[in-house]
Design a protein around this motif. Structure first.
Motif, PDB file in Angstrom:
ATOM      1  N   GLU A  58      71.109  30.728  25.403  1.00 44.67           N
ATOM      2  CA  GLU A  58      69.702  30.484  25.099  1.00 44.67           C
ATOM      3  C   GLU A  58      68.827  31.124  26.167  1.00 44.67           C
ATOM      4  O   GLU A  58      69.263  31.343  27.304  1.00 44.67           O
ATOM      5  N   THR A  59      67.627  31.458  25.787  1.00 43.39           N
ATOM      6  CA  THR A  59      66.617  31.916  26.733  1.00 43.39           C
ATOM      7  C   THR A  59      65.318  31.183  26.416  1.00 43.39           C
ATOM      8  O   THR A  59      65.093  30.748  25.279  1.00 43.39           O
ATOM      9  N   GLY A  60      64.479  31.042  27.415  1.00 46.76           N
ATOM     10  CA  GLY A  60      63.221  30.375  27.174  1.00 46.76           C
ATOM     11  C   GLY A  60      62.357  30.347  28.413  1.00 46.76           C
ATOM     12  O   GLY A  60      62.807  30.695  29.513  1.00 46.76           O
ATOM     13  N   PRO A  61      61.102  29.935  28.262  1.00 46.63           N
ATOM     14  CA  PRO A  61      60.197  29.862  29.403  1.00 46.63           C
ATOM     15  C   PRO A  61      60.557  28.696  30.306  1.00 46.63           C
ATOM     16  O   PRO A  61      61.144  27.700  29.875  1.00 46.63           O
ATOM     17  N   GLU A  95      58.229  40.480  36.093  1.00 45.35           N
ATOM     18  CA  GLU A  95      58.729  39.198  35.595  1.00 45.35           C
ATOM     19  C   GLU A  95      59.771  38.601  36.535  1.00 45.35           C
ATOM     20  O   GLU A  95      60.496  39.309  37.222  1.00 45.35           O
ATOM     21  N   SER A  96      59.861  37.264  36.542  1.00 42.14           N
ATOM     22  CA  SER A  96      60.920  36.591  37.290  1.00 42.14           C
ATOM     23  C   SER A  96      61.828  35.861  36.297  1.00 42.14           C
ATOM     24  O   SER A  96      61.386  34.971  35.581  1.00 42.14           O
ATOM     25  N   LEU A  97      63.094  36.258  36.267  1.00 42.65           N
ATOM     26  CA  LEU A  97      64.067  35.749  35.306  1.00 42.65           C
ATOM     27  C   LEU A  97      65.227  35.094  36.038  1.00 42.65           C
ATOM     28  O   LEU A  97      65.795  35.685  36.965  1.00 42.65           O
ATOM     29  N   ALA A  98      65.597  33.893  35.633  1.00 43.10           N
ATOM     30  CA  ALA A  98      66.788  33.226  36.156  1.00 43.10           C
ATOM     31  C   ALA A  98      67.935  33.427  35.185  1.00 43.10           C
ATOM     32  O   ALA A  98      67.767  33.270  33.965  1.00 43.10           O
ATOM     33  N   VAL A  99      69.109  33.781  35.714  1.00 44.04           N
ATOM     34  CA  VAL A  99      70.343  33.799  34.931  1.00 44.04           C
ATOM     35  C   VAL A  99      71.149  32.611  35.427  1.00 44.04           C
ATOM     36  O   VAL A  99      71.662  32.608  36.547  1.00 44.04           O
ATOM     37  N   LEU A 100      71.232  31.589  34.596  1.00 42.39           N
ATOM     38  CA  LEU A 100      71.767  30.296  34.993  1.00 42.39           C
ATOM     39  C   LEU A 100      73.122  30.057  34.346  1.00 42.39           C
ATOM     40  O   LEU A 100      73.288  30.261  33.139  1.00 42.39           O
ATOM     41  N   GLY A 101      74.082  29.619  35.131  1.00 45.07           N
ATOM     42  CA  GLY A 101      75.391  29.311  34.564  1.00 45.07           C
ATOM     43  C   GLY A 101      76.321  28.762  35.621  1.00 45.07           C
ATOM     44  O   GLY A 101      76.150  29.007  36.810  1.00 45.07           O
ATOM     45  N   ARG A 102      77.317  28.036  35.170  1.00 47.26           N
ATOM     46  CA  ARG A 102      78.306  27.490  36.094  1.00 47.26           C
ATOM     47  C   ARG A 102      79.222  28.607  36.576  1.00 47.26           C
ATOM     48  O   ARG A 102      79.203  29.721  36.059  1.00 47.26           O
ATOM     49  N   SER A 103      80.054  28.311  37.554  1.00 52.38           N
ATOM     50  CA  SER A 103      81.024  29.270  38.056  1.00 52.38           C
ATOM     51  C   SER A 103      81.966  29.691  36.934  1.00 52.38           C
ATOM     52  O   SER A 103      82.449  28.858  36.165  1.00 52.38           O
ATOM     53  N   SER A 146      71.049  24.200  24.879  1.00 53.94           N
ATOM     54  CA  SER A 146      72.476  24.497  24.718  1.00 53.94           C
ATOM     55  C   SER A 146      73.318  23.449  25.437  1.00 53.94           C
ATOM     56  O   SER A 146      72.859  22.766  26.355  1.00 53.94           O
ATOM     57  N   ARG A 147      74.574  23.341  25.020  1.00 57.47           N
ATOM     58  CA  ARG A 147      75.470  22.367  25.644  1.00 57.47           C
ATOM     59  C   ARG A 147      75.661  22.671  27.135  1.00 57.47           C
ATOM     60  O   ARG A 147      75.642  21.760  27.968  1.00 57.47           O
ATOM     61  N   ALA A 148      75.817  23.961  27.452  1.00 58.00           N
ATOM     62  CA  ALA A 148      75.994  24.341  28.859  1.00 58.00           C
ATOM     63  C   ALA A 148      74.733  24.050  29.664  1.00 58.00           C
ATOM     64  O   ALA A 148      74.797  23.592  30.812  1.00 58.00           O
ATOM     65  N   GLY A 149      73.573  24.316  29.087  1.00 57.45           N
ATOM     66  CA  GLY A 149      72.321  24.041  29.771  1.00 57.45           C
ATOM     67  C   GLY A 149      72.120  22.559  30.017  1.00 57.45           C
ATOM     68  O   GLY A 149      71.704  22.140  31.103  1.00 57.45           O
ATOM     69  N   VAL A 175      64.207  31.688  31.798  1.00 58.51           N
ATOM     70  CA  VAL A 175      65.595  31.407  32.131  1.00 58.51           C
ATOM     71  C   VAL A 175      66.510  31.831  30.976  1.00 58.51           C
ATOM     72  O   VAL A 175      66.141  31.695  29.805  1.00 58.51           O
ATOM     73  N   ALA A 176      67.676  32.353  31.324  1.00 62.81           N
ATOM     74  CA  ALA A 176      68.737  32.655  30.363  1.00 62.81           C
ATOM     75  C   ALA A 176      69.968  31.873  30.785  1.00 62.81           C
ATOM     76  O   ALA A 176      70.394  31.968  31.941  1.00 62.81           O
ATOM     77  N   VAL A 177      70.523  31.089  29.888  1.00 62.05           N
ATOM     78  CA  VAL A 177      71.691  30.262  30.184  1.00 62.05           C
ATOM     79  C   VAL A 177      72.943  30.969  29.696  1.00 62.05           C
ATOM     80  O   VAL A 177      73.030  31.380  28.532  1.00 62.05           O
ATOM     81  N   MET A 178      73.918  31.109  30.601  1.00 67.43           N
ATOM     82  CA  MET A 178      75.179  31.770  30.254  1.00 67.43           C
ATOM     83  C   MET A 178      76.333  30.776  30.278  1.00 67.43           C
ATOM     84  O   MET A 178      76.365  29.843  31.078  1.00 67.43           O
ATOM     85  N   ASP A 179      77.305  31.035  29.397  1.00 71.56           N
ATOM     86  CA  ASP A 179      78.562  30.308  29.433  1.00 71.56           C
ATOM     87  C   ASP A 179      79.594  31.124  28.669  1.00 71.56           C
ATOM     88  O   ASP A 179      79.278  31.740  27.639  1.00 71.56           O
ATOM     89  N   ALA A 180      80.813  31.169  29.208  1.00 66.66           N
ATOM     90  CA  ALA A 180      81.927  31.864  28.573  1.00 66.66           C
ATOM     91  C   ALA A 180      81.580  33.311  28.211  1.00 66.66           C
ATOM     92  O   ALA A 180      81.968  33.811  27.159  1.00 66.66           O
TER      93      ALA A 180
END
Length: 277
Positions: free
Chosen positions: A233-236, A40-48, A245-248, A223-228
């Motif tokens: 959230e995660t999704g295709p 699988e290819s998974l992105a962990v996405l989030g701001r600094s 999500s607000r961060a996404g 993709v999985a969206v991270m914040d704080a």
């Protein structure tokens, strides 16, 4: 199917100490659970500052969680014996953002690529030399480049060397920590295309840690969206990639530069097709 790499309820806190007294622990991760399936290819996405780099260090076993566990093929990393740890190191490799800081400037490129072969395989010197030549060719470099030092090649070439080093042990999972962020748009496209091609050839799983939503569609299926310090959230990763999500949404609404084009995108795909906002 057993996950290749998984995290359950991960928490991580750091205590800052001064000459007078220790300050209250600062929580960086809180209750993070995530899993990567074989191939699988998974992105962990989030701001600094979202916690994604801390999560990466825990997934790689570079730090221990304050709570929770990380498992590789169902085995807790903290309970692996010497043989299990060696297998984990060979099976999960990483490419860092800063290619210059990730190599020893005194080493020749061939020695840099051969480093995991020396520590994680039983190959003799002749076999290692042949393997290094094969790896350099696989990332578009010449076997003769093995004799060069890092200062004698470009940033894009050095990042290719780092990718070759990460592929040396035929890993089941490749972790990319902002691995193209320091490159210009043209080089980003070249490296992304290279990673896509190598992943297809080798059937590797991929974790792509990034703040750049443009690149997620080019490399990842989920993709999985991270914040704080949390996963929101995660999704295709579909054609439009509409995050909830607000961060996404903030990442989608950001003004972004032109997207690097990678080979192999569907016919007719222009910038409007990969505009994820």
């Amino acid at each position: 199917m057993t996950a290749l790499l998984s995290a359950e309820g991960l928490c991580k806190s750091y205590t800052r100490r001064s000459l007078i007294r220790a300050q209250a622990p600062r929580e960086v991760l809180s209750g993070v659970s995530i899993a990567v399936a074989p191939g699988e290819s998974l992105a962990v996405l989030g701001r600094s500052g979202s916690g994604k780099s801390t999560l990466m260090r825990l997934l790689m076993g570079l730090e221990k969680p304050s709570a929770g566990r990380v498992s590789f093929r169902g085995q807790d990393l903290q309970h692996l014996d010497a043989a299990g740890t060696r297998n984990f190191r060979a099976s999960v490799q990483m490419v860092f953002q800063d290619s210059i800081g990730a190599v020893n400037p005194r080493f020749r490129l061939g020695d840099i690529v051969a480093e995991p072969l020396r520590h994680l395989t039983a190959l003799d010197k002749r076999a290692r030399t042949a393997r290094v030549a094969e790896l350099l060719a696989s990332v578009g470099l010449c076997p003769e480049d093995a004799r060069k030092h890092p200062s004698q090649v470009s940033g894009g070439q050095l990042q290719r060397v780092c990718i070759a080093r990460a592929l040396a042990t035929d890993p089941a999972l490749l972790v990319l920590d902002e691995a193209v962020s320091n490159l210009d748009i043209l080089l980003q496209g070249q490296i992304i295309d290279l990673i896509r091609s190598l992943r297809t050839q080798r059937g590797m799983a991929l974790v792509f840690i990034t703040h750049d939503l443009r690149l997620v569609r080019l490399l990842c299926e989920r993709v999985a969206v991270m914040d704080a310090g949390r996963i929101l959230e995660t999704g295709p990763v579909d054609r439009r990639l509409q995050l909830q999500s607000r961060a996404g949404r903030a990442l989608q609404d950001a003004i972004l530069p032109a997207l690097p084009k990678a080979k192999g995108m569907h016919a007719g795909a222009g910038l409007e097709d990969v505009n994820v906002g």
